[in-house]
Design an enzyme around this catalytic site. Structure first.
Site, PDB file in Angstrom:
ATOM      1  N   GLY A  73       6.598   7.366   2.953  1.00 46.56           N
ATOM      2  CA  GLY A  73       7.487   6.189   3.527  1.00 46.56           C
ATOM      3  C   GLY A  73       7.924   6.644   4.958  1.00 46.56           C
ATOM      4  N   CYS A 100       4.588  13.215  -0.241  1.00 48.56           N
ATOM      5  CA  CYS A 100       5.384  13.155   0.989  1.00 48.56           C
ATOM      6  C   CYS A 100       6.876  12.719   0.930  1.00 48.56           C
ATOM      7  CB  CYS A 100       4.603  12.150   2.020  1.00 48.56           C
ATOM      8  SG  CYS A 100       5.358  12.538   3.922  1.00 48.56           S
ATOM      9  N   LYS A 385     -11.655  -5.152  -2.088  1.00 52.88           N
ATOM     10  CA  LYS A 385     -12.857  -5.699  -1.526  1.00 52.88           C
ATOM     11  C   LYS A 385     -14.092  -5.067  -2.105  1.00 52.88           C
ATOM     12  CE  LYS A 385     -15.111  -8.423   1.332  1.00 52.88           C
ATOM     13  NZ  LYS A 385     -14.712 -10.135   1.573  1.00 52.88           N
TER      14      LYS A 385
END
Ligand code: XMP
Length: 531
Positions: A73, A100, A385
């Site tokens: 973030g 992270c 997709k």
């Protein structure tokens, strides 16, 4: 949008089949790559979905995931509005991997030391593994990884083992095997971390015990089952556009309810050459899907007469599309259900969350009927997709349709720029586009390009000389771009000999075309389409 927006949440969409799908959830702390984490987990064969970091515990418990991943973030853990970590998430009895920011909030919540490092780390970094532990087992002791952070973990929480470090991260990875808690400062989901996938695989398989059996075939089976449950013995209608999303959605529904699905293909006359025939050949002839083709070119051209403003063109086409679709739907009686090819990225992008039924008009040919009282069937709502393409291939959709480049709903009309759409102009543009596609496919470049198409400046003529005669003809512009998501794009560096072949063919084969130019603008500052 008048369709009843009571579609099921994505978890029910995916997990409502006979056997519940194993999953690992990603809690999103706002990182740039959060979506990518979910995609990578799926590529490892484990279903994954992105949920907001504040998702109620009860909702997470109900889904019974095998593990959680806390994403990165943008915030510093010490910023006033920094999202914090609820300790209960670490006490669900399932493994948690913090990435992270996700690692830093975990460290802070459990009594580790997180501070602003002297230097941030952005980009490629050398990682030194001091103690492989469980998470980094079997990996080289020195490897590169990709970082993007300012704060660093200086001391792991009590009971944790520090596994690795990098120049500005004294603790770049840690674990507490007994409690199933793991953290890495770097991003395993980006390609620049060569062992990133291996680390995710270790977490998913060794730590979470996932079977890694989530495949396109499973998706297809689950969705078919789920559609049967939703539609029962009702009837559904689906607008086909020729694109991969609506095609795959229609095929899944057809497998589920057979001929109680009716597809409608509106041929507005603004399509590329052979496109309408390909849809008919695939759906009606090959798959035996009931299909109505509304040949409506005359109606659209009549409505477009005299229209030059691009937004006006879009509006006119959208309105007429709805009218034709509604007429066809009315002829079929009340089908009850409307099939839509909404993708997971549309759901995330429009901030809909997993429970909301959000329709992105931009992606649907001209939007949808306003006052049809239909319940939505959205079998692709949980898929990316590339997964839709995989499902399409699994269902036997022709390769040409599986890999079709995106094509705007208003079609060639917005590629006749700065002027009115006429039959003659459409014919020139369609022929030029056909030559371009043929050459790009022959060069093996079609799949590498996000889009490749031609643009015809409507009013422009330029002087040329052909066979000792002066000509005054059309200019065709070639636009070919690479992109991941159409938000940004780069102009494609097509080989010069390919460009030469294309230009020569266009000028020789297309009467009235005497000049070919290449668009070398990226997005931004340009857009992909010209208008
Ligand atoms: P731009 O030109 O905004 O295009 O960079 C981004 C992507 O959206 C497509 N596009 C459209 N698609 N209706 C659509 O269905 C439209 O009116 C429309 N305008 C642009 C464009 O082809 C590209 O993929």
């Amino acid at each position: 949008m008048g369709a009843r927006a009571d579609a099921a949440p994505a978890d029910a969409v995916v997990r409502g089949g006979a056997a519940a799908t194993q999953e690992v959830l990603v809690l999103d702390f706002g990182g740039q790559y959060s979506q990518l984490i979910a995609r990578r987990v799926r590529e490892c064969g484990v279903f994954s979905e992105l949920l907001p970091h504040g998702t109620p515990l009860e909702q997470i418990r109900r889904r019974a995931p095998l593990g959680l991943i806390l994403s990165g973030g943008p915030a510093s853990v010490y910023a006033d509005d920094a999202p914090s970590l609820r300790l209960e998430l670490l006490e669900l009895g399932i493994p948690v991997l913090g990435i992270c920011y996700g690692m830093q909030v975990m460290a802070l919540a459990l009594g580790g030391r997180v501070e602003l490092a002297e230097n941030g780390e952005f980009g490629r970094c050398e990682l030194r593994v001091r103690e492989p532990g469980r998470l980094l087992a079997g990996l080289p002791l020195e490897q590169s990884c990709w970082m993007s952070h300012r704060d660093s973990v200086f001391e792991p929480p009590p009971g944790f083992t520090a596994l690795a470090s990098s120049p500005s991260s004294p603790v770049a990875a840690f674990e507490e095997v007994g409690r199933g808690l793991y953290g890495i400062q770097f991003h395993p989901e980006v390609v620049h971390t060569p062992y990133g996938t291996a680390i995710l695989e270790t977490f998913l398989t060794d730590v979470c015990g996932a079977d890694r059996d989530w495949t396109a075939a499973r998706v297809a089976e689950d969705q078919i089952e789920r559609i049967r449950e939703q539609v029962g013995d009702g009837r559904a209608i689906c607008g086909l556009s020729g694109g991969v999303d609506s095609s795959v959605a229609a095929l899944l529904v057809h497998r589920a309810i057979g001929d109680r699905l009716m597809c409608v293909f509106v041929d507005h006359g603004l399509l590329r050459r052979n496109e309408a025939d390909q849809v008919v050949a695939a759906f009606r002839d090959h798959f035996g899907v009931p299909l109505v083709v509304a040949r409506a070119e005359d109606r659209f051209l009549a409505r477009l007469a005299g229209v030059t403003d691009p937004e006006r063109k879009r509006k006119v086409i959208g309105e007429e599309f709805i009218r034709v679709f509604e007429e066809e739907a009315a002829r079929l009686g009340d089908p009850g259900y409307l099939v839509q090819g909404t993708l997971y990225s549309d759901v995330i992008e429009s901030g809909g969350g997993t429970g909301a039924a959000t329709i992105k008009s931009h992606h649907n040919v001209g939007g949808l009927p306003e006052d049809l009282e239909l319940e939505l069937v959205e079998p692709l709502r949980a898929l990316f997709k590339d997964e839709v393409r995989a499902v399409g291939a699994e269902l036997g959709l022709p390769e040409r349709m599986v890999w079709r480049q995106p094509f705007p709903g208003p079609g060639l009309a917005i590629r006749i720029v700065g002027g009115e759409v006429t039959r003659e102009r459409l014919a020139v543009l369609r022929d030029a586009d056909f030559v371009l596609q043929e050459e790009i496919r022959a060069a093996g470049l079609y799949r590498e390009l996000w889009q490749s198409f031609c643009v015809l400046p409507a009013e422009l003529r330029t002087v040329g000389v052909q066979g000792d005669e002066r000509t005054y003809g059309h200019v065709v512009a070639i636009r070919a771009v690479t992109s991941d998501d159409a938000m940004t794009a780069d102009w494609a560096r097509l080989p010069h000999d390919l460009l030469e072949r294309i230009a020569a063919r266009m000028v020789n084969e297309l009467p009235g075309v005497n000049r070919v130019v290449l668009d070398i603008t990226s997005k931004p500052p340009g857009t992909i389409e010209w208008e």
